[in-house]
Design a protein around this motif. Structure first.
Motif, PDB file in Angstrom:
ATOM      1  N   GLU A  15     -11.229  -1.816  -1.413  1.00 32.76           N
ATOM      2  CA  GLU A  15     -11.270  -0.956  -2.811  1.00 32.76           C
ATOM      3  C   GLU A  15      -9.619  -0.783  -3.076  1.00 32.76           C
ATOM      4  O   GLU A  15      -9.436  -0.891  -4.080  1.00 32.76           O
ATOM      5  N   GLU A  16      -8.674  -1.066  -2.691  1.00 32.60           N
ATOM      6  CA  GLU A  16      -6.954  -1.158  -2.685  1.00 32.60           C
ATOM      7  C   GLU A  16      -7.099  -2.253  -3.498  1.00 32.60           C
ATOM      8  O   GLU A  16      -5.997  -1.982  -3.874  1.00 32.60           O
ATOM      9  N   ASP A  17      -7.756  -3.349  -2.771  1.00 30.05           N
ATOM     10  CA  ASP A  17      -7.254  -4.610  -3.531  1.00 30.05           C
ATOM     11  C   ASP A  17      -8.739  -5.389  -3.646  1.00 30.05           C
ATOM     12  O   ASP A  17      -9.225  -6.282  -2.816  1.00 30.05           O
ATOM     13  N   PHE A  67       0.692  -1.323  -0.299  1.00 29.53           N
ATOM     14  CA  PHE A  67      -0.037  -0.403  -0.397  1.00 29.53           C
ATOM     15  C   PHE A  67       0.812   1.018  -0.097  1.00 29.53           C
ATOM     16  O   PHE A  67       1.812   0.632   0.456  1.00 29.53           O
ATOM     17  N   GLN A  68       0.210   2.233  -0.592  1.00 32.85           N
ATOM     18  CA  GLN A  68       0.840   3.532  -0.572  1.00 32.85           C
ATOM     19  C   GLN A  68       1.520   4.073   0.846  1.00 32.85           C
ATOM     20  O   GLN A  68       0.282   3.249   1.794  1.00 32.85           O
ATOM     21  N   ILE A  98     -11.381  -0.199   2.846  1.00 33.15           N
ATOM     22  CA  ILE A  98     -10.313   0.370   2.426  1.00 33.15           C
ATOM     23  C   ILE A  98      -9.918  -0.636   1.377  1.00 33.15           C
ATOM     24  O   ILE A  98      -8.815  -0.781   0.656  1.00 33.15           O
ATOM     25  N   VAL A 124      -2.050   5.516   2.960  1.00 28.32           N
ATOM     26  CA  VAL A 124      -3.416   4.153   3.240  1.00 28.32           C
ATOM     27  C   VAL A 124      -2.730   3.045   4.720  1.00 28.32           C
ATOM     28  O   VAL A 124      -3.312   2.607   5.525  1.00 28.32           O
TER      29      VAL A 124
END
Length: 661
Positions: free
Chosen positions: A95-97, A35-36, A92, A39
């Motif tokens: 949404e990211e993965d 992740f960033q 979250i 995040v």
């Protein structure tokens, strides 16, 4: 949210393990690389909030930007409930993965964890035994290092019992296939199930029927058919999609009344659903059916349904009143006296003591309302009662539900944003107050949501579903209401009574030798005390009277202020409508002026043509006269010539022969 087959908190721990969060919320290199940074920090804060709770760890003093950022992320969540932090963590991550769950090893065999918090250290996560859905309380480590055991009883939680917070909206973790996000749908509770029917999604009307079991918190889709009017029960078809309708429970069935459809009929359609046969049927009604509409309110009053307002298929706002007798299925068009609410739709309605119909809020094409109207169903008279407490903000598209004498209002919008506070109106005193306020862009601050009431294990719950606030929602939230204060007030009265009786008893004390002797008060002291008490009582009575008078004056001033605000709002609303009408009239006048100018030009041209025609007519008349004169002269000459020749022939004189001369 993707359906992973896991229920909270198992789904959260699976997500945390996949994201690389270890004991104490430590972030592994896998989480950093996956992740960033922002995040990963947000996930860290949510993980700590879900497992440890609100941040009570002091801010790191050493200059360490990583620890500072982690502490800031956790501390910024405030007092967010653990369940909400778990839900946001999983949301979250998805949404990211989106495909994270398919790449997670089997999680059911992993142990559930309990939380231990060591002072001045990072929180630690240690394994704890689990048994089905039972929850064991964690052990708390005190500052001196000794462990303090809390209750170690297994508590079986199911359904709405999983909600622990009072007067606070909580998202429910629900299994099963979630319905499509929507708004302007209908909802009702029947036999421990909340039914959802129809609605609007991306401008398309829906016709599906969904049921949420409030005991198991599981969604299920109902394959319902429409029973044909023919006596042949085998002839069934699909129900027509609709939105803006009303669902009302009646006995062991429920009705769907009115609503917008693709091909609207002239009158309102009443449909009935039987959960035993899973069949819709069109109810035959009598009397004059109201014009078809959507956005109306339908309120159950005894054995009747009271319908008010809405918007018809031509977008014309309505404020008519109709009553449907459920025993005879006959419509009655009611002409009430007094000033009714202005035409509106997307308002809310409630009934108090089976006599008073309350109408609150709603909207027209130009504005939203915050007015409250009451209809006395015995005298059929409208009124605008004085309200107390705070003044609600204007709103439309809100939802309402009654619990006893309290009317709860949730959501709605005001053409600018969604309304975030949950209001309650005591229908006996007409006093408004705020129950809860949500923050952020959540479905509870939406338009077109539904709100129903259900009782479970001695508690009352409000359950909301769906709505639209820039995006369509299919989430379910619940508000667990506080217990009634009857028992508390009784306990207080008993306590006061006991205290009074103890004060009235003679004072006793125990001497050193263990003997109990009564300390009698002197008569003089008693008289002095009595006189002092009387003076104090008189002073208190005077102060109380003055306080009551001041409170009454303040209430009158507040009511006048509220009335003035309402009058100003109505004047502004009328001003807006009059301004629009004035602009429309000005446009019409401008068009008429342009048309008049064009007509004046045409008239001028015609006048010029008429003048030219007059000159031509004069010339023609002159030529006619000249021609007539010429013809007359020629005729006279011919007559003279013909007359001379005849007389010459009579006297024998031959005519002159010009050829001979």
């Amino acid at each position: 949210m993707a359906s992973s087959g896991l229920a909270y908190p198992d789904r959260f721990y699976a997500a945390a393990a996949y994201a690389g969060f270890g004991a104490g919320g430590a972030t592994s290199s896998a989480a950093i690389s996956r992740f960033q940074n922002d995040v990963a920090l947000l996930l860290y804060g949510l993980h700590q909030q879900a497992t440890v709770g609100p941040c009570n760890v002091p801010k790191p003093r050493a200059w360490n930007p990583v620890e500072q950022s982690k502490w800031t992320s956790w501390h910024g969540l405030g007092s967010m409930p653990s369940a909400e932090a778990m839900r946001l963590f999983v949301k979250i991550l998805e949404e990211e993965d989106p495909g994270w769950y398919s790449r997670v090893p089997e999680f059911n065999s992993e142990p559930v964890v309990d939380i231990q918090m060591h002072p001045k250290e990072e929180p630690q996560i240690v394994p704890a035994s689990t048994n089905g859905t039972s929850i064991s309380e964690p052990k708390i480590i005190s500052e001196n290092g000794s462990s303090v055991e809390t209750q170690d009883k297994d508590v079986i939680l199911e359904g709405l019992s999983t909600v622990s917070s009072l007067d606070e909206w909580t998202p429910l973790s629900i299994s099963g296939h979630h319905p499509k996000p929507r708004y302007e749908h209908g909802a009702t509770v029947l036999q421990d199930k909340m039914y959802i029917f129809g609605g609007n999604h991306n401008g398309r009307y829906l016709s599906d029927l969904q049921a949420l079991d409030l005991k198991s918190l599981t969604w299920s889709k109902i394959d319902a058919k429409l029973q044909a009017e023919s006596s042949d029960s085998a002839k069934t078809s699909q129900i027509a999609p609709c939105a803006g309708h009303s669902l009302i429970t009646w006995g062991h069935k429920f009705f769907s009344i009115a609503g917008h459809t693709k091909d609207p009929s002239e009158g309102i359609t009443v449909k009935e659903f039987d959960p035993h046969t899973c069949t819709w049927s069109i109810v035959r009604t009598y009397g004059k059916s109201p014009v078809s509409r959507g956005g109306q309110t339908v309120t159950l009053v005894g054995t009747t349904l009271v319908l008010f307002g809405g918007e018809d298929a031509k977008r014309c706002l309505l404020n008519d009143l109709h009553i449907l007798d459920l025993e005879t299925m006959t419509w009655d068009d009611v002409d009430a006296i007094g000033t009714p609410p202005s035409p509106r739709s997307d308002h809310a309605a409630a009934c108090h003591t089976d006599r008073y119909l309350l109408i609150f809020g709603g909207g027209s094409h130009a504005t939203c309302f915050n007015d409250l109207h009451v209809l006395d169903l015995q005298t059929m008279e409208w009124s605008r009662p004085k309200q107390q407490g705070l003044t609600p903000s204007p709103r439309a598209g809100h939802a309402g539900a009654t619990v006893g004498e309290n009317w709860y209002i949730v959501g709605g919008g005001n053409n600018k944003s969604g309304v975030s506070e949950t209001l309650v109106l005591n229908m006996s005193t007409l006093t408004w107050s705020v129950v809860s306020t949500v923050e952020g862009r959540v479905p509870l601050a939406s338009e077109g949501m539904t709100l129903v009431h259900s009782s479970y294990n001695g508690y009352d719950y409000l359950i909301s579903f769906g709505g639209y606030n820039g995006r369509y929602s299919n989430e379910v939230y619940t508000l667990k209401l506080s217990l009634k204060s009857d028992s508390k007030s009784t306990t207080k009265e008993e306590t006061v009574s006991d205290t009074t009786s103890r004060v009235a008893e003679p004072e006793v004390e125990t001497s050193q030798d263990g003997k109990i002797r009564e300390i009698a008060m002197d008569s003089a002291d008693s008289d002095l005390k009595n006189s002092t008490d009387e003076a104090s009582e008189q002073l208190l009575a005077a102060l109380k009277a003055e306080k009551d008078e001041l409170e009454a004056t303040l209430n009158r001033e507040q009511l006048q202020t509220v009335q003035l605000k309402e009058d100003i709002a109505q004047a502004e609303s009328r001003n807006v409508e009059l301004t629009k009408e004035l602009q429309a009239v000005r446009g019409q006048l401008a068009a008429e002026q342009s048309r008049c100018f064009k007509l004046e030009v045409d008239v001028a041209e015609l006048r010029q043509k008429l003048q030219s025609m007059d000159a031509l007519e004069k010339e023609v008349e002159l030529l006619r006269r000249q021609r007539a004169a010429s013809e007359q002269a020629a005729l006279d000459a011919k007559q003279r010539q013909s007359s001379g020749g005849m007389w010459g022939w009579l006297v024998g004189t031959p005519p002159d022969d010009k050829s001979e001369s």
